[in-house]
Write an enzyme that holds these catalytic residues in place. Structure first.
Site, PDB file in Angstrom:
ATOM      1  N   HIS A   1       0.856  -1.187   0.000  1.00  0.00           N
ATOM      2  CA  HIS A   1       0.000   0.000   0.000  1.00  0.00           C
ATOM      3  C   HIS A   1       0.888   1.231   0.000  1.00  0.00           C
ATOM      4  O   HIS A   1       1.934   1.259   0.635  1.00  0.00           O
ATOM      5  CB  HIS A   1      -0.904   0.029   1.250  1.00  0.00           C
ATOM      6  CG  HIS A   1      -2.083   0.922   1.102  1.00  0.00           C
ATOM      7  ND1 HIS A   1      -2.004   2.279   1.327  1.00  0.00           N
ATOM      8  CD2 HIS A   1      -3.340   0.670   0.725  1.00  0.00           C
ATOM      9  CE1 HIS A   1      -3.191   2.820   1.098  1.00  0.00           C
ATOM     10  NE2 HIS A   1      -4.026   1.862   0.728  1.00  0.00           N
TER      11      HIS A   1
ATOM     12  N   ASP B   1      -7.913  -5.312   0.030  1.00  0.00           N
ATOM     13  CA  ASP B   1      -8.386  -6.209  -1.034  1.00  0.00           C
ATOM     14  C   ASP B   1      -7.998  -7.663  -0.825  1.00  0.00           C
ATOM     15  O   ASP B   1      -8.474  -8.536  -1.558  1.00  0.00           O
ATOM     16  CB  ASP B   1      -7.837  -5.721  -2.388  1.00  0.00           C
ATOM     17  CG  ASP B   1      -8.428  -4.370  -2.778  1.00  0.00           C
ATOM     18  OD1 ASP B   1      -7.659  -3.426  -2.999  1.00  0.00           O
ATOM     19  OD2 ASP B   1      -9.664  -4.269  -2.783  1.00  0.00           O
TER      20      ASP B   1
HETATM   21  C1  SDX Z   1      -6.225   0.001  -2.968  1.00  0.00           C
HETATM   22  O1  SDX Z   1      -4.414   4.528  -2.142  1.00  0.00           O
HETATM   23  C2  SDX Z   1      -5.320   3.919  -1.544  1.00  0.00           C
HETATM   24  O2  SDX Z   1      -5.703   4.278  -0.443  1.00  0.00           O
HETATM   25  C3  SDX Z   1      -5.919   2.715  -2.268  1.00  0.00           C
HETATM   26  C4  SDX Z   1      -6.938   1.903  -1.486  1.00  0.00           C
HETATM   27  C5  SDX Z   1      -8.203   2.686  -1.245  1.00  0.00           C
HETATM   28  O3  SDX Z   1      -8.915   2.371  -0.274  1.00  0.00           O
HETATM   29  O4  SDX Z   1      -8.538   3.573  -2.078  1.00  0.00           O
HETATM   30  O5  SDX Z   1      -6.385   1.523  -0.227  1.00  0.00           O
HETATM   31  C6  SDX Z   1      -7.354   0.654  -2.242  1.00  0.00           C
HETATM   32  O6  SDX Z   1      -6.009   0.314  -4.107  1.00  0.00           O
HETATM   33  C7  SDX Z   1      -5.350  -0.976  -2.239  1.00  0.00           C
HETATM   34  C8  SDX Z   1      -4.161  -1.511  -3.116  1.00  0.00           C
HETATM   35  C9  SDX Z   1      -4.666  -2.633  -4.009  1.00  0.00           C
HETATM   36  N1  SDX Z   1      -3.629  -2.995  -5.000  1.00  0.00           N
HETATM   37  C10 SDX Z   1      -2.955  -4.180  -4.898  1.00  0.00           C
HETATM   38  O7  SDX Z   1      -3.112  -4.977  -3.986  1.00  0.00           O
HETATM   39  C11 SDX Z   1      -2.005  -4.444  -6.063  1.00  0.00           C
HETATM   40  C12 SDX Z   1      -0.663  -4.970  -5.528  1.00  0.00           C
HETATM   41  N2  SDX Z   1      -0.027  -3.878  -4.825  1.00  0.00           N
HETATM   42  C13 SDX Z   1       0.918  -3.078  -5.540  1.00  0.00           C
HETATM   43  O8  SDX Z   1       0.836  -3.008  -6.913  1.00  0.00           O
HETATM   44  C14 SDX Z   1       1.426  -1.852  -4.792  1.00  0.00           C
HETATM   45  O9  SDX Z   1       1.762  -2.266  -3.533  1.00  0.00           O
HETATM   46  C15 SDX Z   1       0.507  -0.648  -4.706  1.00  0.00           C
HETATM   47  C16 SDX Z   1      -0.007  -0.237  -6.037  1.00  0.00           C
HETATM   48  C17 SDX Z   1      -0.641  -0.907  -3.793  1.00  0.00           C
HETATM   49  C18 SDX Z   1       1.341   0.508  -4.114  1.00  0.00           C
HETATM   50  O10 SDX Z   1       2.278   0.842  -5.072  1.00  0.00           O
HETATM   51  P1  SDX Z   1       3.500   1.854  -4.735  1.00  0.00           P
HETATM   52  O11 SDX Z   1       3.243   2.585  -3.469  1.00  0.00           O
HETATM   53  O12 SDX Z   1       3.745   2.645  -5.972  1.00  0.00           O
HETATM   54  O13 SDX Z   1       4.675   0.869  -4.430  1.00  0.00           O
HETATM   55  P2  SDX Z   1       5.768   0.437  -5.486  1.00  0.00           P
HETATM   56  O14 SDX Z   1       5.091  -0.154  -6.687  1.00  0.00           O
HETATM   57  O15 SDX Z   1       6.697   1.592  -5.683  1.00  0.00           O
HETATM   58  O16 SDX Z   1       6.527  -0.749  -4.718  1.00  0.00           O
HETATM   59  C19 SDX Z   1       7.597  -0.498  -3.813  1.00  0.00           C
HETATM   60  C20 SDX Z   1       8.410  -1.784  -3.842  1.00  0.00           C
HETATM   61  C21 SDX Z   1       8.832  -2.195  -5.249  1.00  0.00           C
HETATM   62  O17 SDX Z   1      10.001  -2.992  -5.130  1.00  0.00           O
HETATM   63  P3  SDX Z   1      11.489  -2.294  -5.408  1.00  0.00           P
HETATM   64  O18 SDX Z   1      11.370  -1.511  -6.695  1.00  0.00           O
HETATM   65  O19 SDX Z   1      11.720  -1.423  -4.210  1.00  0.00           O
HETATM   66  O20 SDX Z   1      12.430  -3.466  -5.509  1.00  0.00           O
HETATM   67  O21 SDX Z   1       7.610  -2.872  -3.353  1.00  0.00           O
HETATM   68  C22 SDX Z   1       7.404  -3.815  -4.407  1.00  0.00           C
HETATM   69  C23 SDX Z   1       7.720  -3.113  -5.711  1.00  0.00           C
HETATM   70  O22 SDX Z   1       8.166  -4.045  -6.685  1.00  0.00           O
HETATM   71  N3  SDX Z   1       5.976  -4.207  -4.335  1.00  0.00           N
HETATM   72  C24 SDX Z   1       5.539  -5.446  -4.497  1.00  0.00           C
HETATM   73  C25 SDX Z   1       4.143  -5.363  -4.288  1.00  0.00           C
HETATM   74  N4  SDX Z   1       3.779  -4.097  -4.021  1.00  0.00           N
HETATM   75  C26 SDX Z   1       4.924  -3.377  -4.059  1.00  0.00           C
HETATM   76  N5  SDX Z   1       6.170  -6.598  -4.796  1.00  0.00           N
HETATM   77  C27 SDX Z   1       5.401  -7.706  -4.887  1.00  0.00           C
HETATM   78  N6  SDX Z   1       4.037  -7.714  -4.705  1.00  0.00           N
HETATM   79  C28 SDX Z   1       3.401  -6.564  -4.396  1.00  0.00           C
HETATM   80  N7  SDX Z   1       2.065  -6.561  -4.205  1.00  0.00           N
END
Ligand code: SDX
Length: 427
Positions: free
Chosen positions: A304, A361
């Site tokens: 998140h 989720d």
């Molecule tokens: C919602 O914003 C809100 O409040 C949203 C929400 C709401 O109520 O409105 O809470 C609802 O959208 C919840 C999120 C649902 N999405 C998912 O579950 C999809 C999987 N999660 C990710 O795609 C990600 O964690 C996000 C989109 C939720 C957050 O993305 P960020 O903040 O841009 O984080 P990032 O992509 O920059 O990741 C940081 C690091 C990266 O690794 P490095 O580059 O540092 O090596 O963490 C890794 C990412 O690769 N990472 C994950 C991951 N999420 C982040 N690696 C594996 N699996 C994951 N789920």
């Protein structure tokens, strides 16, 4: 008390900017005069460090896993309140009196019908259309039937219409996708009960609403009702900031929510768990894939932008999952896989170091499944829950005299000026 300031030195020149402090002590460097005084803009892809507005609706503390709607904790509201009461709280700013709640409920009940001509819109969709596409389209089309203007009374009535009709639109989209006749709203049912009835009743037999399903759905809608400036809410504010209508702004919010990184994640989680189950339940294989960026696989429902400890909503949903499934007599192997996956991830340095925890989720789809809601309707459930939050945020933006049209800047990294080249001289 002297206002705190932040100093910036650019090209040897010092610039000072005021620091604004929120109710809970959050600090924001107010840079609205940055470009005028320095000629420079900030660069913050994804706006992870940028506050777009001051808002009094929802407070989140990501480090401590705190979520409050108008000051009330999500835990208390989920336990003691109702979705309609929370919708009133978010939109009007205060918990309703009994009389206000009864009036609000009555208005939502008596505006739940769609204009009969709107059924033609549903007929234009193939059965395979995703319900989120249908929802976004039909919400936008409401402005064709209910003209919008700046009269506060008309805005208030259109807010009621949106809240009242979204469940009818959602249920009609589902019935259309399975080729069953539409079931019309019933004025003698609760908000969630009426939705369940429109979703699952068939002309050939009576449908009995399960009170546990009705109660569980009401709590899930509360948990999704608002979440400050997330992607879809920011979309609603951005579209609304141009003066576009409430229906247009909410339709855009529905579209933003549909993405798998946002509200579409609840459907993606179930698809992921089904894939793991089909692969012999080998969740460690998928955990390792999620750690390998080149795999393109992410652990859906994990991580998140704001919560770096735990998502309080995930905690509430997980805590109720066992009890609800047991009381419904549902034994879902996906719940066991989800729990194993969570346990393994929370012991894995990759996830712990990146503060990746289950978000709202991760478990919500397990509950929707147990209640008989089809997977492709999960994000529609999220939209139904989030609608009062979107409306509250749109209204706060709309009523703020200081609101300016959202128009971010950029850093240009393209080609320098160059003369046109006739086509026969190009290589
Ligand atoms: C919602 O914003 C809100 O409040 C949203 C929400 C709401 O109520 O409105 O809470 C609802 O959208 C919840 C999120 C649902 N999405 C998912 O579950 C999809 C999987 N999660 C990710 O795609 C990600 O964690 C996000 C989109 C939720 C957050 O993305 P960020 O903040 O841009 O984080 P990032 O992509 O920059 O990741 C940081 C690091 C990266 O690794 P490095 O580059 O540092 O090596 O963490 C890794 C990412 O690769 N990472 C994950 C991951 N999420 C982040 N690696 C594996 N699996 C994951 N789920």
């Amino acid at each position: 008390m002297d206002m705190e300031t932040a100093k910036l030195i650019l090209h040897g020149q010092e610039h000072e900017f005021p620091v604004t402090v929120g109710t809970e002590g959050e600090e924001g460097i107010d840079i609205r005069k940055l470009r005028a005084t320095t000629g420079a803009v900030t660069l913050d892809p994804g706006f992870g460090n940028t506050g777009s507005c001051e808002s009094g609706i929802t407070f989140i503390n990501g480090e401590e896993g705190i979520l409050r709607y108008r000051g009330y904790s999500i835990e208390e509201l989920t336990e003691k309140s109702s979705f309609l009461e929370v919708a009133h709280l978010l939109i009007q700013g205060e918990l309703p009196t009994r009389e206000q709640l009864d009036h609000f409920r009555h208005r939502l009940t008596y505006h739940s019908l769609l204009h009969e001509d709107m059924k033609k819109f549903f007929e234009g969709f193939p059965p395979s259309a995703h319900p989120m596409s249908v929802l976004s389209t039909i919400v936008a089309s409401l402005s064709a039937y209910y003209p919008e203007n700046d009269d506060p009374t008309d805005i208030d009535l259109n807010i009621v219409r949106l809240l009242a009709k979204i469940k009818t639109i959602a249920a009609f989209a589902y019935k259309k996708s399975i080729g069953q006749p539409y079931v019309y709203p019933r004025n003698n049912l609760t908000y969630t009960g009426d939705f369940l009835h429109m979703m699952f009743a068939v002309p050939s037999e009576d449908y009995e609403i399960d009170p546990l399903v009705e109660e569980t759905l009401d709590k899930l809608l509360i948990l999704h009702a608002d979440h400050e400036q997330n992607c879809s809410t920011s979309t609603v504010r951005m579209v609304g900031s141009s003066g576009a209508s409430l229906f247009a702004a909410i339709s855009a919010g529905v579209s933003a929510l549909s993405g798998p990184l946002h509200g579409g994640a609840n459907q993606a989680v179930i698809n992921m768990l089904e894939r793991i189950r089909a692969d012999g339940g080998n969740y460690r294989k998928y955990l390792n894939m999620a750690k390998d960026r080149s795999s393109g696989f992410r652990l859906m429902g994990f991580g998140h932008r704001v919560y770096k400890n735990f998502d309080p909503r995930a905690r509430v949903i997980k805590a109720s999952a066992d009890q609800v499934l047991a009381r419904l007599g549902v034994d879902d192997p996906l719940l066991d896989i989800a729990k194993e996956l969570e346990r393994a991830a929370l012991e894995d340095e990759y996830f712990v170091s990146r503060k990746l925890y289950p978000n709202v989720d991760f478990y919500s789809g397990i509950l929707y499944r147990a209640m008989g809601i089809p997977t492709n309707m999960f994000t529609v459930m999220f939209a139904m829950g989030r609608l009062p939050g979107w409306i509250a945020q749109w209204k706060e933006m709309h009523n703020d005299p200081n609101t300016r049209i959202y128009r971010p800047r950029q850093i240009y990294v393209g080609a320098r000026a160059r003369p046109y080249v006739p086509i026969d001289q190009r290589s």
